[in-house]
Write an enzyme that holds these catalytic residues in place. Sequence first.
Site, PDB file in Angstrom:
ATOM      1  N   LYS A 278       0.944  -1.255   0.031  1.00 14.37           N
ATOM      2  CA  LYS A 278       0.006  -0.123  -0.144  1.00 14.37           C
ATOM      3  C   LYS A 278       1.059   1.068   0.083  1.00 14.37           C
ATOM      4  O   LYS A 278       2.050   1.228   0.390  1.00 14.37           O
ATOM      5  CB  LYS A 278      -0.842   0.033   1.349  1.00 14.37           C
ATOM      6  CG  LYS A 278      -2.010  -1.052   1.180  1.00 14.37           C
ATOM      7  CD  LYS A 278      -2.909  -0.843   2.557  1.00 14.37           C
ATOM      8  CE  LYS A 278      -3.768  -1.707   2.570  1.00 14.37           C
ATOM      9  NZ  LYS A 278      -5.110  -1.496   1.758  1.00 14.37           N
ATOM     10  N   ARG A 352     -10.533 -11.438   1.720  1.00 13.03           N
ATOM     11  CA  ARG A 352     -11.195 -12.382   1.129  1.00 13.03           C
ATOM     12  C   ARG A 352     -10.764 -13.696   1.346  1.00 13.03           C
ATOM     13  O   ARG A 352     -11.308 -14.756   1.402  1.00 13.03           O
ATOM     14  CB  ARG A 352     -11.606 -11.863  -0.390  1.00 13.03           C
ATOM     15  CG  ARG A 352     -10.412 -12.022  -1.422  1.00 13.03           C
ATOM     16  CD  ARG A 352     -10.773 -11.031  -2.455  1.00 13.03           C
ATOM     17  NE  ARG A 352     -11.046  -9.473  -1.995  1.00 13.03           N
ATOM     18  CZ  ARG A 352     -11.162  -8.602  -2.944  1.00 13.03           C
ATOM     19  NH1 ARG A 352     -11.263  -8.697  -4.134  1.00 13.03           N
ATOM     20  NH2 ARG A 352     -11.053  -7.157  -2.509  1.00 13.03           N
TER      21      ARG A 352
HETATM   22  N1  BES Z   1      -8.037  -3.692   4.450  1.00  9.23           N
HETATM   23  C1  BES Z   1      -8.288  -3.462   3.044  1.00  9.23           C
HETATM   24  C2  BES Z   1      -9.440  -2.416   2.743  1.00  9.23           C
HETATM   25  C3  BES Z   1      -9.629  -1.188   3.415  1.00  9.23           C
HETATM   26  C4  BES Z   1      -9.297   0.010   2.835  1.00  9.23           C
HETATM   27  C5  BES Z   1     -10.645  -0.920   4.581  1.00  9.23           C
HETATM   28  C6  BES Z   1      -9.322   1.209   3.563  1.00  9.23           C
HETATM   29  C7  BES Z   1     -10.521   0.274   5.163  1.00  9.23           C
HETATM   30  C8  BES Z   1      -9.973   1.221   4.667  1.00  9.23           C
HETATM   31  C9  BES Z   1      -8.318  -4.592   2.119  1.00  9.23           C
HETATM   32  O1  BES Z   1      -7.883  -5.530   2.513  1.00  9.23           O
HETATM   33  C10 BES Z   1      -7.956  -4.113   0.624  1.00  9.23           C
HETATM   34  O2  BES Z   1      -6.681  -3.686   0.901  1.00  9.23           O
HETATM   35  N2  BES Z   1      -8.783  -4.025  -0.340  1.00  9.23           N
HETATM   36  C11 BES Z   1      -8.339  -3.618  -1.649  1.00  9.23           C
HETATM   37  C12 BES Z   1      -8.537  -4.503  -2.482  1.00  9.23           C
HETATM   38  C13 BES Z   1      -8.262  -4.327  -4.030  1.00  9.23           C
HETATM   39  C14 BES Z   1      -6.417  -4.581  -3.910  1.00  9.23           C
HETATM   40  C15 BES Z   1      -8.577  -5.504  -4.849  1.00  9.23           C
HETATM   41  C16 BES Z   1      -9.085  -2.421  -1.907  1.00  9.23           C
HETATM   42  O3  BES Z   1     -10.054  -2.093  -1.522  1.00  9.23           O
HETATM   43  O4  BES Z   1      -8.163  -1.070  -2.174  1.00  9.23           O
HETATM   44 MN    MN Z   2      -5.645  -5.394   1.912  1.00  6.81          MN
END
Ligand code: BES
Ligand code: MN
Length: 500
Positions: A278, A352
Amino acid sequence: MGVTIEIGLPGQTEADALAVPVARPPHGLGGEGGRIVDEKLRGRLARLTSSGELRGDPGEALVLHLDGELETPRVVAVGIGDRDRVDLDVLRTAGAAAAEALSRIGGTVCWLLDETLPLSLADQARALVEGTILGGYSPGLWKTQDDRRPRAIERIVLGHFDTQELREAADRAAVVAERTNRARDLANMPPNELYPASLAEHAVELAGEHEHLTAEILGPGEIDALGMGALAAVGAGSRNESRLIVLRYEPPAPTRPDLVLGLVGKAITFDSGGLSLKPGAHMEDMKGDMAGGAGALHGMGAVAALGLPVRAIAVLAAAENLPDGNAFRPGDILRAANGKTIEIINTDAEGRLVLADALWYARREGATHVLDVATLTGAMELALGDLYAGLFANDVEWRDRIVAAGERSGDLVWPFPLHQRYRRYVDSTYADMKNASLLRQGSPVLAAKFLEEFAGEGPWAHIDMAGPGFFERSRGDYLRVPGGTGYGVRLIAELAAGLA
Ligand code: BES
Ligand code: MN
Ligand code: ZN
């Protein structure tokens, strides 16, 4: 922990402050209690209203010091907005505003109930108790100077004559609100203190508090032996080993012995994204990526503490998502416990993956009605903000029950579609499915379609609580501080009560 609840007529119990709900004009002090108080104060509340210093807006609270006019040394006038639009959330907000206004002293607050409001006295008690406890929460547990920390209310008196209905509503609300605050504590814990094994210890401790609650912890060996290749992969890059945390609640006389509520929680104790790292900004908030797991854990605790006659199992998939030489990679193909294969497109779509194996395990252990709670997609927060979570379900009746429980409890959820033609979003060239797509479309429903592949037979619902699960800033209502919100605890307690 351990707010004391009492019921008694104001004036007959000692308190540090009498809290008086005040609506917007023209019906500011509608109830009999409020009018009597203001008579004793020789009209000071009415004058504050007419001067505009006290508007009666929800969230407003004004402390007045008294000089013997009442039995309490203070009055806190608390806004409740338009009298005919007062609902549970407005009174929760009033409770929280009073707790904040009194946060330098803490102590005892006595709430004046108002029989002219469009809410039963039991509902007023419920909401005021809940709001007072949630509003007194402080995330600054790691501050070393005591005087920098606000003081929470220790005793709440409901100013009314005692009835069993009122007492039960108030006691239940206190139990659920305190469990909610405990879930907030977990979400606020830093990832160097809260990792899968220490979260598992919390679960074991919780089970120790309740006669009919047991905990079972599965480590890497058992996770591998069960073929949980998806959960195992996510934790592979961290020196903090993964855990599958299982809580079982078996009440002595369940109303429906054939029904087992299955709660599944995403418990990523820190989500760096893994090799699909990230960006740096706000990455610290990814300590809250276990908020769904915390909600499931203390939701289960609330069900046990309330002694609800519903069998339940909670399964938390706990892992830390970090990049290193052992980390799983984009391009890897994993095999989940149900035998399905998953092509990894993005290691940041890890929630997931761990849920896939946890859902399978919950079904294997007999869950008939499954609900998973997860901070799953950033897009869900973009869509609904910090107020509502998104809901996906394979069963209309189960979905409607969850929406209703959300509405009553304050953990709001809004239904989203799970149409079969979204399945193509997770079609993979090489495997049964892929965990993400380069197409920047419908990311929350894509994730839900992925989970559906592991939900097994029977009603299943998925709550994506990325927005309301962890705050960057106050919401301004009864959740007044950044950090964990305890989302899910109140909804689960309400849902389970409805199944009993
Ligand atoms: N934990 C994150 C989602 C999240 C983001 C929760 C911001 C709360 C605040 C999750 O694991 C994630 O990184 N999701 C990605 C998925 C993508 C890589 C397909 C997302 O939503 O950007
Ligand atoms: Mn994630
Ligand atoms: Zn995540």
